[in-house]
Design a protein around this motif. Sequence first.
Motif, PDB file in Angstrom:
ATOM      1  N   LYS A 177       0.828  -1.201   0.000  1.00  0.00           N
ATOM      2  CA  LYS A 177       0.000   0.000   0.000  1.00  0.00           C
ATOM      3  C   LYS A 177       0.867   1.257   0.000  1.00  0.00           C
ATOM      4  O   LYS A 177       0.631   2.197  -0.777  1.00  0.00           O
ATOM      5  CB  LYS A 177      -0.913  -0.016   1.231  1.00  0.00           C
ATOM      6  CG  LYS A 177      -1.737   1.249   1.400  1.00  0.00           C
ATOM      7  CD  LYS A 177      -2.549   1.172   2.686  1.00  0.00           C
ATOM      8  CE  LYS A 177      -3.313   2.471   2.910  1.00  0.00           C
ATOM      9  NZ  LYS A 177      -4.067   2.429   4.192  1.00  0.00           N
ATOM     10  N   GLN A 178       1.894   1.259   0.854  1.00  0.00           N
ATOM     11  CA  GLN A 178       2.776   2.405   0.917  1.00  0.00           C
ATOM     12  C   GLN A 178       3.527   2.599  -0.399  1.00  0.00           C
ATOM     13  O   GLN A 178       3.711   3.724  -0.862  1.00  0.00           O
ATOM     14  CB  GLN A 178       3.774   2.229   2.081  1.00  0.00           C
ATOM     15  CG  GLN A 178       4.582   3.469   2.415  1.00  0.00           C
ATOM     16  CD  GLN A 178       3.720   4.583   2.981  1.00  0.00           C
ATOM     17  OE1 GLN A 178       2.633   4.336   3.483  1.00  0.00           O
ATOM     18  NE2 GLN A 178       4.195   5.815   2.882  1.00  0.00           N
ATOM     19  N   GLY A 179       3.947   1.455  -1.001  1.00  0.00           N
ATOM     20  CA  GLY A 179       4.636   1.531  -2.290  1.00  0.00           C
ATOM     21  C   GLY A 179       3.731   2.092  -3.383  1.00  0.00           C
ATOM     22  O   GLY A 179       4.165   2.897  -4.213  1.00  0.00           O
ATOM     23  N   THR A 180       2.478   1.650  -3.388  1.00  0.00           N
ATOM     24  CA  THR A 180       1.525   2.160  -4.377  1.00  0.00           C
ATOM     25  C   THR A 180       1.304   3.660  -4.205  1.00  0.00           C
ATOM     26  O   THR A 180       1.239   4.416  -5.186  1.00  0.00           O
ATOM     27  CB  THR A 180       0.188   1.411  -4.249  1.00  0.00           C
ATOM     28  OG1 THR A 180       0.424   0.008  -4.397  1.00  0.00           O
ATOM     29  CG2 THR A 180      -0.793   1.874  -5.298  1.00  0.00           C
ATOM     30  N   ILE A 181       1.207   4.081  -2.937  1.00  0.00           N
ATOM     31  CA  ILE A 181       1.011   5.506  -2.668  1.00  0.00           C
ATOM     32  C   ILE A 181       2.207   6.317  -3.157  1.00  0.00           C
ATOM     33  O   ILE A 181       2.061   7.350  -3.820  1.00  0.00           O
ATOM     34  CB  ILE A 181       0.766   5.739  -1.167  1.00  0.00           C
ATOM     35  CG1 ILE A 181      -0.580   5.124  -0.741  1.00  0.00           C
ATOM     36  CG2 ILE A 181       0.788   7.232  -0.826  1.00  0.00           C
ATOM     37  CD1 ILE A 181      -0.831   5.174   0.747  1.00  0.00           C
ATOM     38  N   LEU A 182       3.409   5.821  -2.841  1.00  0.00           N
ATOM     39  CA  LEU A 182       4.613   6.533  -3.272  1.00  0.00           C
ATOM     40  C   LEU A 182       4.727   6.552  -4.798  1.00  0.00           C
ATOM     41  O   LEU A 182       5.135   7.566  -5.397  1.00  0.00           O
ATOM     42  CB  LEU A 182       5.851   5.877  -2.648  1.00  0.00           C
ATOM     43  CG  LEU A 182       5.970   6.004  -1.125  1.00  0.00           C
ATOM     44  CD1 LEU A 182       7.170   5.218  -0.635  1.00  0.00           C
ATOM     45  CD2 LEU A 182       6.084   7.467  -0.717  1.00  0.00           C
ATOM     46  N   LYS A 183       4.376   5.415  -5.439  1.00  0.00           N
ATOM     47  CA  LYS A 183       4.428   5.362  -6.899  1.00  0.00           C
ATOM     48  C   LYS A 183       3.435   6.362  -7.513  1.00  0.00           C
ATOM     49  O   LYS A 183       3.758   7.073  -8.480  1.00  0.00           O
ATOM     50  CB  LYS A 183       4.110   3.950  -7.371  1.00  0.00           C
ATOM     51  CG  LYS A 183       4.182   3.781  -8.885  1.00  0.00           C
ATOM     52  CD  LYS A 183       3.872   2.344  -9.278  1.00  0.00           C
ATOM     53  CE  LYS A 183       3.907   2.188 -10.803  1.00  0.00           C
ATOM     54  NZ  LYS A 183       3.562   0.816 -11.209  1.00  0.00           N
ATOM     55  N   ALA A 184       2.225   6.413  -6.954  1.00  0.00           N
ATOM     56  CA  ALA A 184       1.221   7.351  -7.463  1.00  0.00           C
ATOM     57  C   ALA A 184       1.685   8.791  -7.278  1.00  0.00           C
ATOM     58  O   ALA A 184       1.502   9.641  -8.171  1.00  0.00           O
ATOM     59  CB  ALA A 184      -0.116   7.124  -6.752  1.00  0.00           C
TER      60      ALA A 184
ATOM     61  N   GLU B 244       3.880  13.683  -9.656  1.00  0.00           N
ATOM     62  CA  GLU B 244       4.933  14.687  -9.767  1.00  0.00           C
ATOM     63  C   GLU B 244       5.514  14.717 -11.178  1.00  0.00           C
ATOM     64  O   GLU B 244       5.762  15.787 -11.742  1.00  0.00           O
ATOM     65  CB  GLU B 244       6.025  14.395  -8.729  1.00  0.00           C
ATOM     66  CG  GLU B 244       7.153  15.411  -8.684  1.00  0.00           C
ATOM     67  CD  GLU B 244       6.691  16.767  -8.183  1.00  0.00           C
ATOM     68  OE1 GLU B 244       7.401  17.762  -8.449  1.00  0.00           O
ATOM     69  OE2 GLU B 244       5.631  16.827  -7.523  1.00  0.00           O
ATOM     70  N   ALA B 245       5.715  13.491 -11.750  1.00  0.00           N
ATOM     71  CA  ALA B 245       6.258  13.421 -13.108  1.00  0.00           C
ATOM     72  C   ALA B 245       5.286  14.051 -14.120  1.00  0.00           C
ATOM     73  O   ALA B 245       5.699  14.775 -15.030  1.00  0.00           O
ATOM     74  CB  ALA B 245       6.538  11.968 -13.476  1.00  0.00           C
ATOM     75  N   ALA B 246       3.989  13.756 -13.965  1.00  0.00           N
ATOM     76  CA  ALA B 246       2.994  14.329 -14.875  1.00  0.00           C
ATOM     77  C   ALA B 246       2.958  15.849 -14.756  1.00  0.00           C
ATOM     78  O   ALA B 246       2.829  16.576 -15.760  1.00  0.00           O
ATOM     79  CB  ALA B 246       1.618  13.739 -14.568  1.00  0.00           C
ATOM     80  N   PHE B 247       3.093  16.316 -13.480  1.00  0.00           N
ATOM     81  CA  PHE B 247       3.088  17.763 -13.274  1.00  0.00           C
ATOM     82  C   PHE B 247       4.276  18.428 -13.977  1.00  0.00           C
ATOM     83  O   PHE B 247       4.140  19.444 -14.663  1.00  0.00           O
ATOM     84  CB  PHE B 247       3.110  18.059 -11.775  1.00  0.00           C
ATOM     85  CG  PHE B 247       3.226  19.518 -11.445  1.00  0.00           C
ATOM     86  CD1 PHE B 247       2.139  20.372 -11.573  1.00  0.00           C
ATOM     87  CD2 PHE B 247       4.442  20.048 -11.021  1.00  0.00           C
ATOM     88  CE1 PHE B 247       2.256  21.721 -11.268  1.00  0.00           C
ATOM     89  CE2 PHE B 247       4.558  21.390 -10.729  1.00  0.00           C
ATOM     90  CZ  PHE B 247       3.473  22.231 -10.848  1.00  0.00           C
ATOM     91  N   ARG B 248       5.440  17.801 -13.807  1.00  0.00           N
ATOM     92  CA  ARG B 248       6.645  18.375 -14.433  1.00  0.00           C
ATOM     93  C   ARG B 248       6.571  18.275 -15.966  1.00  0.00           C
ATOM     94  O   ARG B 248       7.023  19.167 -16.685  1.00  0.00           O
ATOM     95  CB  ARG B 248       7.884  17.666 -13.909  1.00  0.00           C
ATOM     96  CG  ARG B 248       8.142  17.927 -12.426  1.00  0.00           C
ATOM     97  CD  ARG B 248       9.465  17.342 -11.963  1.00  0.00           C
ATOM     98  NE  ARG B 248       9.675  17.603 -10.549  1.00  0.00           N
ATOM     99  CZ  ARG B 248      10.198  18.745 -10.074  1.00  0.00           C
ATOM    100  NH1 ARG B 248      10.546  19.722 -10.925  1.00  0.00           N
ATOM    101  NH2 ARG B 248      10.371  18.906  -8.785  1.00  0.00           N
ATOM    102  N   GLU B 249       6.002  17.151 -16.456  1.00  0.00           N
ATOM    103  CA  GLU B 249       5.856  17.003 -17.911  1.00  0.00           C
ATOM    104  C   GLU B 249       4.900  18.063 -18.465  1.00  0.00           C
ATOM    105  O   GLU B 249       5.153  18.665 -19.535  1.00  0.00           O
ATOM    106  CB  GLU B 249       5.341  15.603 -18.226  1.00  0.00           C
ATOM    107  CG  GLU B 249       5.247  15.312 -19.724  1.00  0.00           C
ATOM    108  CD  GLU B 249       4.757  13.900 -20.012  1.00  0.00           C
ATOM    109  OE1 GLU B 249       4.592  13.568 -21.198  1.00  0.00           O
ATOM    110  OE2 GLU B 249       4.540  13.142 -19.031  1.00  0.00           O
TER     111      GLU B 249
END
Length: 304
Positions: free
Chosen positions: A204-211, A216-221
């Motif tokens: 769950k924590q990994g999924t949250i961090l991945k999301a 963040e990547a989408a925002f920067r893109e």
Amino acid sequence: MDVFVIAALVLAIAIVVMGAKRVPQGMEYTVERFGRYTKTLRPGLNLIIPVIDQIGQKVNMMEQVVDVPSQEVITKDNAMITADGVIFFQVLDAAQASYEVNDLFRAILNLTMTNIRTVMGSMDLDELLSKRDKINTQLLNVVDDATTPWGLKVTRIEIKDISPPRDLVESMARQMKAERDKRAAILVAEGQRQAEILQAEGEKQGTILKAEGEKEAAFREAEARERLAEAEAKATTMVSEAIAQGDINAINYFVAQKYTEALTKIASAENQKVIMIPLEASSLIGSIGGIAEIAKATFAKKDS
């Protein structure tokens, strides 16, 4: 006359000797006059009336111990066991211990054995094996109350050994093993459950961090695309102004841009392996040169 005096003197000495009684420490003697109890002699030197008084019972006043032999007892749940013990007591009143009960040791022993059967017979086997202190306390209270008229003080009663039959011991061992196996299985299941919970929490924590990373990547893109669009808009504005002023290099810029985009799409097609296209490199380089001229002209206007 002298013989009479000597005889009287010898008789007096003999009477004194006969009347003097030495009682050792830890002992007490009862005195009987014509068969009736009159007094108790304490440790040390005591005098009694010879012939009339005589020593009745010599009583040990120190704490004494009596072993209780093994006997079979049927418990409340009909289990046959063998139990033995030991009793500690002390005589407090020599007269009562001598004249209130006949054969003091036998009386104490039989009373204790009877109460052992009574107390143990009122308990289940499991309670009997796990609550020995409770058994000792109940026996002590009952036996001490019963022996009080005898001038005794029962200080301790201890059950030394409780022995169930062999088949019952084997059955108890199997039951104990089954209970331990059950506890082990519960602990293993609990450990697996805890591990699965921790693993799920980690995922769950990994999924949250991945999301969050993708966000963040989408925002920067998006920010990069926005800046690229702004740059292209500025470039279009510059070229449009150059065209409006009749600069042929601006037209070459648009042609070169479209030409380059077309080549990029052809080269990136998945169904193409080898591409052979005749190119006039000088035309493309000339277009790039036109772009440079436009940029120089624009910067010169800003400086002026």
